[in-house]
Structures are given as C-alpha cells and as structure tokens.
Write a protein that holds these residues in place. Structure first.
Motif, PDB file in Angstrom:
ATOM      1  N   CYS A   1       0.847  -1.191   0.000  1.00 33.55           N
ATOM      2  CA  CYS A   1       0.000   0.000   0.000  1.00 33.55           C
ATOM      3  C   CYS A   1       0.884   1.243   0.000  1.00 33.55           C
ATOM      4  CB  CYS A   1      -0.928   0.020   1.210  1.00 33.55           C
ATOM      5  SG  CYS A   1      -2.044   1.451   1.194  1.00 33.55           S
ATOM      6  N   HIS A   2       0.641   2.106  -0.965  1.00 33.12           N
ATOM      7  CA  HIS A   2       1.436   3.325  -1.135  1.00 33.12           C
ATOM      8  C   HIS A   2       0.804   4.548  -0.476  1.00 33.12           C
ATOM      9  CE1 HIS A   2       4.202   1.694  -4.225  1.00 33.12           C
ATOM     10  NE2 HIS A   2       3.158   1.003  -4.651  1.00 33.12           N
ATOM     11  N   CYS A   3      -0.295   4.411   0.255  1.00 36.68           N
ATOM     12  CA  CYS A   3      -0.962   5.598   0.814  1.00 36.68           C
ATOM     13  C   CYS A   3      -0.035   6.310   1.797  1.00 36.68           C
ATOM     14  CB  CYS A   3      -2.295   5.234   1.462  1.00 36.68           C
ATOM     15  SG  CYS A   3      -2.197   4.537   3.116  1.00 36.68           S
ATOM     16  N   THR A   4      -0.246   7.587   1.953  1.00 32.63           N
ATOM     17  CA  THR A   4       0.633   8.363   2.838  1.00 32.63           C
ATOM     18  C   THR A   4       0.519   7.893   4.286  1.00 32.63           C
ATOM     19  OG1 THR A   4      -1.044  10.108   2.987  1.00 32.63           O
ATOM     20  CG2 THR A   4       0.726  10.416   1.370  1.00 32.63           C
ATOM     21  N   GLY A   5      -0.648   7.393   4.695  1.00 31.13           N
ATOM     22  CA  GLY A   5      -0.778   6.847   6.047  1.00 31.13           C
ATOM     23  C   GLY A   5       0.148   5.661   6.262  1.00 31.13           C
TER      24      GLY A   5
ATOM     25  N   SER B   1       8.483   4.185   5.487  1.00 29.20           N
ATOM     26  CA  SER B   1       9.001   3.684   4.229  1.00 29.20           C
ATOM     27  C   SER B   1       8.124   4.191   3.081  1.00 29.20           C
ATOM     28  CB  SER B   1       9.015   2.153   4.258  1.00 29.20           C
ATOM     29  OG  SER B   1       9.640   1.640   3.111  1.00 29.20           O
ATOM     30  N   ALA B   2       8.443   3.757   1.875  1.00 29.38           N
ATOM     31  CA  ALA B   2       7.696   4.188   0.698  1.00 29.38           C
ATOM     32  C   ALA B   2       6.319   3.540   0.626  1.00 29.38           C
ATOM     33  CB  ALA B   2       8.483   3.861  -0.568  1.00 29.38           C
ATOM     34  N   TYR B   3       6.138   2.391   1.269  1.00 31.23           N
ATOM     35  CA  TYR B   3       4.863   1.683   1.285  1.00 31.23           C
ATOM     36  C   TYR B   3       4.892   0.654   2.395  1.00 31.23           C
ATOM     37  CZ  TYR B   3       7.821  -1.153  -1.839  1.00 31.23           C
ATOM     38  OH  TYR B   3       8.867  -1.838  -2.409  1.00 31.23           O
ATOM     39  N   SER B   4       3.722   0.143   2.747  1.00 31.23           N
ATOM     40  CA  SER B   4       3.660  -0.953   3.711  1.00 31.23           C
ATOM     41  C   SER B   4       3.347  -2.238   2.957  1.00 31.23           C
ATOM     42  CB  SER B   4       2.590  -0.700   4.776  1.00 31.23           C
ATOM     43  OG  SER B   4       1.296  -0.812   4.226  1.00 31.23           O
TER      44      SER B   4
ATOM     45  N   GLU C   1      -0.857   7.914  -4.563  1.00 29.73           N
ATOM     46  CA  GLU C   1      -0.031   8.567  -3.550  1.00 29.73           C
ATOM     47  C   GLU C   1       1.397   8.016  -3.540  1.00 29.73           C
ATOM     48  OE1 GLU C   1      -2.115   8.532   0.231  1.00 29.73           O
ATOM     49  OE2 GLU C   1      -3.942   9.282  -0.709  1.00 29.73           O
ATOM     50  N   ARG C   2       1.715   7.189  -4.501  1.00 34.57           N
ATOM     51  CA  ARG C   2       3.025   6.534  -4.587  1.00 34.57           C
ATOM     52  C   ARG C   2       4.129   7.582  -4.754  1.00 34.57           C
ATOM     53  NH1 ARG C   2       3.237   2.259  -9.109  1.00 34.57           N
ATOM     54  NH2 ARG C   2       2.751   4.057 -10.375  1.00 34.57           N
ATOM     55  N   LEU C   3       5.242   7.366  -4.075  1.00 33.77           N
ATOM     56  CA  LEU C   3       6.414   8.200  -4.321  1.00 33.77           C
ATOM     57  C   LEU C   3       6.891   7.919  -5.743  1.00 33.77           C
ATOM     58  CD1 LEU C   3       8.254   7.758  -0.918  1.00 33.77           C
ATOM     59  CD2 LEU C   3       6.946   9.747  -1.698  1.00 33.77           C
ATOM     60  N   PRO C   4       7.364   8.911  -6.471  1.00 34.34           N
ATOM     61  CA  PRO C   4       7.674   8.743  -7.892  1.00 34.34           C
ATOM     62  C   PRO C   4       8.631   7.590  -8.207  1.00 34.34           C
ATOM     63  CG  PRO C   4       7.811  11.056  -7.283  1.00 34.34           C
ATOM     64  CD  PRO C   4       7.606  10.283  -6.011  1.00 34.34           C
ATOM     65  N   TRP C   5       9.528   7.266  -7.330  1.00 30.66           N
ATOM     66  CA  TRP C   5      10.533   6.232  -7.590  1.00 30.66           C
ATOM     67  C   TRP C   5      10.135   4.848  -7.074  1.00 30.66           C
ATOM     68  CZ3 TRP C   5      11.745   4.090  -3.030  1.00 30.66           C
ATOM     69  CH2 TRP C   5      11.554   4.875  -1.886  1.00 30.66           C
ATOM     70  N   ALA C   6       9.043   4.763  -6.290  1.00 35.28           N
ATOM     71  CA  ALA C   6       8.667   3.505  -5.626  1.00 35.28           C
ATOM     72  C   ALA C   6       7.937   2.573  -6.589  1.00 35.28           C
ATOM     73  CB  ALA C   6       7.806   3.801  -4.414  1.00 35.28           C
TER      74      ALA C   6
END
Length: 162
Positions: free
Chosen positions: A31-35, A42-45, A117-122
C-alpha cells in the motif's frame, strides 16, 4: 510461482511478541498511501491477508497503536514494531506485516494500492495496481488469481496449491 511452507512463525524485532500462521494468505499487497508511508517509515507498507483462524499470537501481548480508530494496528509494546492490523468490521482476516515472519522470502506483493499517492521512484512487482483500493467486486477474482499463483507446502498445505 511463490512457494509457501506452512506453518510459519515470526515475531517483532526484539522477540517479545511471537506469532504463527497456519493458513496461506488470501492476498498479498503493498500500500502506497501516505498513512502507510508514515506508519512504516518507508515508501509503502507490505501486508499478507491471513485468515483469522490461521493466525495466532503465541507469546506476548501486542498493543494498539497508529491512529487508534477504524483499523486496529498492533505493535510490540517494547520495540514498537508494527506487526499486524485488524480492519474494523472485517474479522475474518488479519493483515500481517510479512517481514515479521522469520522467513519472509516467499513474499511478493500481488496487488498494490494507492498508487495515486506513490512516491515517484517507488515500484513493486505487483501483478495488479490500483489508484486507491480495488472495487469490492474485484476482490473475488483477485483472490482466486492469487490462490492459483501460489504453491502451499507443509503440514497445513499438504503440497497442494492454495
């Protein structure tokens, strides 16, 4: 194809909380959400949806952390490792952080959520990506496709596919 050898055991970073899973995951996710980014630092959970009757805390007592509302996020009270989540109103599965397992090498996210909401590189190797959560009607096909992609070994799986 990933191979899952059941049962699996795991625990928090300090070892005060231990757990066991005896049933294969229903689905694996990132999951890439900001929460989740903030909860995991990290970039995702990562998570593996484990049937509740195949999940057991075998040592210690985790505490609820995070926002303390909606989903219940469980942590080790000593090392504060985020271990698993019990979504509110959905008691038939537990979202386990697969890196809590002693051997998470089998894990790969099958679905990634909140790519909006993904970080551009993730990036992940997930087979399916969704800007938010998948629509409810998509879960049946996703879980079926996931089950067909995973080999289950060991006592609980008897060498059969999930």
């Amino acid at each position: 194809m990933n191979s899952i050898n059941l049962p699996m055991e795991g625990g928090c970073r300090c070892g005060r909380i231990r757990l066991q899973i005896t049933k294969p995951p229903i689905l694996t996710m990132a999951c890439h959400c900001t929460g989740c980014q903030r909860m995991s630092s990290s970039a995702y959970s990562l998570s593996a949806a484990i049937p509740s009757d195949g999940f057991l805390v075998t040592k210690g007592e985790p505490v609820i952390g995070g926002l303390h509302g909606g989903a219940k996020h469980y942590f080790c009270p000593h090392c504060m490792s985020w271990m698993f989540t019990r979504p509110e109103g959905v008691d038939w599965f537990v979202n386990l952080r697969p890196t809590m397992l002693d051997d998470p090498s089998w894990f790969s996210p099958f679905v990634e959520t909140y790519t909006s909401e993904r970080l551009p590189w993730a990036r992940t190797p997930a087979a399916h990506s969704f800007e938010t959560f998948p629509p409810m009607e998509a879960y049946g096909a996703l879980t079926q496709e996931f089950a067909e992609s995973v080999a289950i070994e060991g006592a609980a799986g008897s060498g059969k596919q999930a």
